[in-house]
Motif scaffolding. Structure first.
Motif, mmCIF file in Angstrom:
data_model
loop_
_atom_site.group_PDB
_atom_site.id
_atom_site.type_symbol
_atom_site.label_atom_id
_atom_site.label_comp_id
_atom_site.label_asym_id
_atom_site.label_seq_id
_atom_site.Cartn_x
_atom_site.Cartn_y
_atom_site.Cartn_z
ATOM 1 N N CYS A 1 5.866 6.185 -1.838
ATOM 2 C CA CYS A 1 5.454 6.641 -0.499
ATOM 3 C C CYS A 1 5.036 5.478 0.392
ATOM 4 O O CYS A 1 5.333 5.463 1.583
ATOM 5 C CB CYS A 1 4.328 7.656 -0.626
ATOM 6 S SG CYS A 1 3.688 8.279 0.942
ATOM 7 N N ILE A 2 4.348 4.488 -0.188
ATOM 8 C CA ILE A 2 3.844 3.385 0.635
ATOM 9 C C ILE A 2 4.687 2.117 0.487
ATOM 10 O O ILE A 2 4.355 1.084 1.042
ATOM 11 C CB ILE A 2 2.365 3.078 0.306
ATOM 12 C CG1 ILE A 2 2.200 2.638 -1.155
ATOM 13 C CG2 ILE A 2 1.500 4.286 0.617
ATOM 14 C CD1 ILE A 2 0.770 2.256 -1.516
ATOM 15 N N PRO B 1 -4.398 -5.145 0.789
ATOM 16 C CA PRO B 1 -4.101 -5.928 1.990
ATOM 17 C C PRO B 1 -4.096 -5.053 3.239
ATOM 18 O O PRO B 1 -3.953 -3.829 3.174
ATOM 19 C CB PRO B 1 -2.702 -6.493 1.697
ATOM 20 C CG PRO B 1 -2.097 -5.540 0.728
ATOM 21 C CD PRO B 1 -3.218 -4.997 -0.093
ATOM 22 N N ASP B 2 -4.236 -5.694 4.399
ATOM 23 C CA ASP B 2 -4.356 -4.975 5.665
ATOM 24 C C ASP B 2 -3.145 -4.108 5.964
ATOM 25 O O ASP B 2 -3.283 -2.981 6.453
ATOM 26 C CB ASP B 2 -4.574 -5.972 6.815
ATOM 27 C CG ASP B 2 -5.945 -6.609 6.776
ATOM 28 O OD1 ASP B 2 -6.820 -6.061 6.081
ATOM 29 O OD2 ASP B 2 -6.144 -7.651 7.421
ATOM 30 N N HIS B 3 -1.934 -4.616 5.679
ATOM 31 C CA HIS B 3 -0.746 -3.836 6.044
ATOM 32 C C HIS B 3 -0.633 -2.565 5.209
ATOM 33 O O HIS B 3 -0.195 -1.517 5.711
ATOM 34 C CB HIS B 3 0.521 -4.689 5.907
ATOM 35 C CG HIS B 3 0.933 -4.989 4.497
ATOM 36 N ND1 HIS B 3 0.357 -6.001 3.749
ATOM 37 C CD2 HIS B 3 1.841 -4.387 3.681
ATOM 38 C CE1 HIS B 3 0.914 -6.023 2.535
ATOM 39 N NE2 HIS B 3 1.818 -5.063 2.478
ATOM 40 N N LEU B 4 -1.068 -2.612 3.941
ATOM 41 C CA LEU B 4 -1.062 -1.395 3.127
ATOM 42 C C LEU B 4 -2.173 -0.444 3.545
ATOM 43 O O LEU B 4 -2.010 0.777 3.496
ATOM 44 C CB LEU B 4 -1.207 -1.751 1.649
ATOM 45 C CG LEU B 4 0.066 -2.212 0.929
ATOM 46 C CD1 LEU B 4 -0.199 -2.422 -0.549
ATOM 47 C CD2 LEU B 4 1.197 -1.191 1.113
ATOM 48 N N LEU B 5 -3.316 -1.001 3.942
ATOM 49 C CA LEU B 5 -4.400 -0.162 4.458
ATOM 50 C C LEU B 5 -3.923 0.623 5.668
ATOM 51 O O LEU B 5 -4.151 1.836 5.780
ATOM 52 C CB LEU B 5 -5.603 -1.039 4.830
ATOM 53 C CG LEU B 5 -6.778 -0.324 5.509
ATOM 54 C CD1 LEU B 5 -7.384 0.731 4.596
ATOM 55 C CD2 LEU B 5 -7.843 -1.330 5.921
ATOM 56 N N GLN B 6 -3.224 -0.050 6.574
ATOM 57 C CA GLN B 6 -2.707 0.628 7.772
ATOM 58 C C GLN B 6 -1.689 1.698 7.388
ATOM 59 O O GLN B 6 -1.692 2.804 7.937
ATOM 60 C CB GLN B 6 -2.075 -0.399 8.711
ATOM 61 C CG GLN B 6 -1.548 0.207 10.004
ATOM 62 C CD GLN B 6 -0.988 -0.845 10.944
ATOM 63 O OE1 GLN B 6 -1.092 -2.040 10.680
ATOM 64 N NE2 GLN B 6 -0.397 -0.419 12.033
ATOM 65 N N THR B 7 -0.804 1.381 6.426
ATOM 66 C CA THR B 7 0.206 2.348 5.996
ATOM 67 C C THR B 7 -0.441 3.591 5.393
ATOM 68 O O THR B 7 -0.065 4.728 5.706
ATOM 69 C CB THR B 7 1.145 1.700 4.949
ATOM 70 O OG1 THR B 7 1.802 0.580 5.534
ATOM 71 C CG2 THR B 7 2.176 2.705 4.458
#
Length: 473
Positions: A31-32, A50-56
């Motif tokens: 999913c991510i 990481p930030d990009h996964l947090l946003q996702t």
């Protein structure tokens, strides 16, 4: 001062998310857009999120980034530090690093341990004061509700949006909000407003008389209190089902805690109605969170503004994450909400070096302080007394003060940082969780020794504090 970047370990939260969504690790990884092995490392806290996964994750599951924060972990560590300071654990010391690891890796086990310790302390007190009594363990509904609110970072999206939508529906730019609420109650519910002279003697702040189609209010209360009570009444009359749904879906399970949680949600709705999120946040940011400016602009009280500032955590439109505490002159904590890592003391009372106590010496004046807690976090604290004056000579109004605080990284966004050198920590005041658990051994304000440590009073010298703890190995 630039924000210090810290690594976010969110393994427990990722597992909770998977369980909530009934997903396997493989399904969530797909999913991510990460590998199964990488997700496994994230869940085991072998790697930070990481930030990009947090946003996702926030976008895919409609979550606030604060949901993944380590605030709960920080509060658990603070509770463990205070608990392990009990002399009962003196032969089994637990290093701080182990406490952090436990709170991160096994939060459910930590909570079970703290629950067991609370039951133990209750039983000890019961035996001391009533050896023959056989009362049941404490229900602790206030703590249950406090933990529940903290889990949501003091923000309830559905209720907040419902209050804001209602505000935008009834407000007219040429008319005060209080007038609009009175008109709405009359037109929608057939209820008129009357003022009574004996409400205080009956211990009431408002009462609905359905037989007379009236809302009774005290005749001498401040207008901001009337505004808040009218908003409370509308929440009870029109949004009770939404509150029930929230409680049934995710609220505390114990009955007394549920009833208190319902009261909290009613107050939350009222605060969100009189201070609608978007308008309030925009003005707060424009005046750099000046509480006095905000209370005058919206026609509310100092306390109502501070309380609302601690709730501004809407996904994509977050305000500064503040903590907010309200306490009396004896140090009893009456309200406690936190959108950041700050955690109140569970035992031994608040630290006397906290500026909230200095506020009692200067009633009505704002006290600003930079303080450092025992986890080395630095906060900007804004404290002031609130409350009403005595009605007559025999009246004894409660003396109350409150403190609003944010991390030093967010301090520059506030008007209260004006004139402060945020990079010079020389005058930062060290505060602790209460003397019993505080490890600041050289503090001249210490009232009793730290618990659970061997004491060395010294035979050849005497310090400012007459007892010192032998250094831990």
């Amino acid at each position: 001062m630039p924000r210090t970047k810290t690594k976010l370990f969110a393994g427990n939260r990722l597992r909770q998310l998977r369980q909530r969504e009934s997903m396997t690790q493989a399904a969530l990884a797909e999913c991510i857009g990460v590998s199964l092995s990488y997700l496994n490392q994230l869940e085991r806290n072998h790697r930070p999120l990481p930030d990009h996964l947090l946003q996702t994750l926030c976008e895919r599951f409609a979550l606030n980034p604060a949901w993944f924060a380590d605030t709960r972990e920080a509060h658990a560590v603070q509770a463990l530090r205070e608990t392990m300071a009990d002399p009962i654990f003196k032969n089994a010391p637990l290093p701080l690093a182990k406490m952090v690891e436990s709170a991160r890796q096994s939060p459910e086990l930590c909570e079970a341990f703290l629950t067991l310790y609370r039951a133990y302390t209750f039983d000890q007190e019961r035996r001391e004061h009533a050896p023959s009594a056989s009362s049941p363990p404490p229900l602790e509904p206030y703590e249950s509700v406090g933990n529940w609110v903290q889990e949501h970072h003091n923000y309830f999206h559905e209720l907040d949006c419902a209050a804001e939508d209602f505000y935008e529906t009834i407000i007219q730019d040429t008319q005060p909000l209080s007038t609009a609420l009175v008109r709405h109650l009359q037109e929608r519910h057939g209820l008129s407003i009357t003022h009574s002279t004996d409400m205080h003697t009956r211990g009431l702040v408002w009462r609905i008389d359905r037989h007379k189609h009236q809302i009774q209010l005290p005749h001498d209360q401040p207008p901001e209190s009337t505004l808040f009570f009218l908003a409370q009444i509308i929440g009870q009359l029109e949004h009770n089902r939404l509150m029930t749904d929230i409680l049934r879906r995710e609220g505390p399970k114990e009955r007394n805690a549920q009833e208190l949680a319902r009261v909290y949600l009613g107050n939350y709705f009222a605060g969100a109605l009189i201070l609608p999120y978007t308008r309030f946040l925009q003005h707060a940011q424009s005046v750099r969170y000046d509480v006095d400016d905000l209370r005058r602009h919206f026609g509310v009280s100092f306390e109502q503004v501070c309380h609302r500032l601690s709730t501004m955590q809407r996904f994509g439109a977050e305000g500064i994450p503040f903590y907010f505490l309200k306490l009396d002159i004896a140090g009893n904590i009456l309200k406690s909400f936190s959108a950041n890592r700050f955690s109140q003391s569970r035992f031994g009372g608040p630290c006397p070096l906290w500026n909230v106590f200095r506020a009692f010496a200067t009633p009505g004046q704002i006290q600003v302080q930079l303080s450092q807690t025992t986890d080395d976090s630095i906060y900007l604290n804004v404290a002031r007394t609130v409350g009403r004056e005595g009605l007559n000579y025999a009246d004894r109004p409660r003396q109350i003060a409150m403190v609003l605080g944010c991390t030093i990284q967010d301090a520059a966004k506030t008007v209260y940082a004006a004139g402060l050198d945020l990079q010079d920590h020389t005058l930062v005041v060290p505060i602790g969780p209460g003397c019993r658990a505080c490890g600041r051994e050289q503090c001249s304000h210490r009232s009793l020794p730290v618990s659970g440590r061997v004491l060395d009073t010294g035979s050849n010298a005497r310090g400012v504090v007459p007892y010192r703890a032998v250094p831990e190995r």
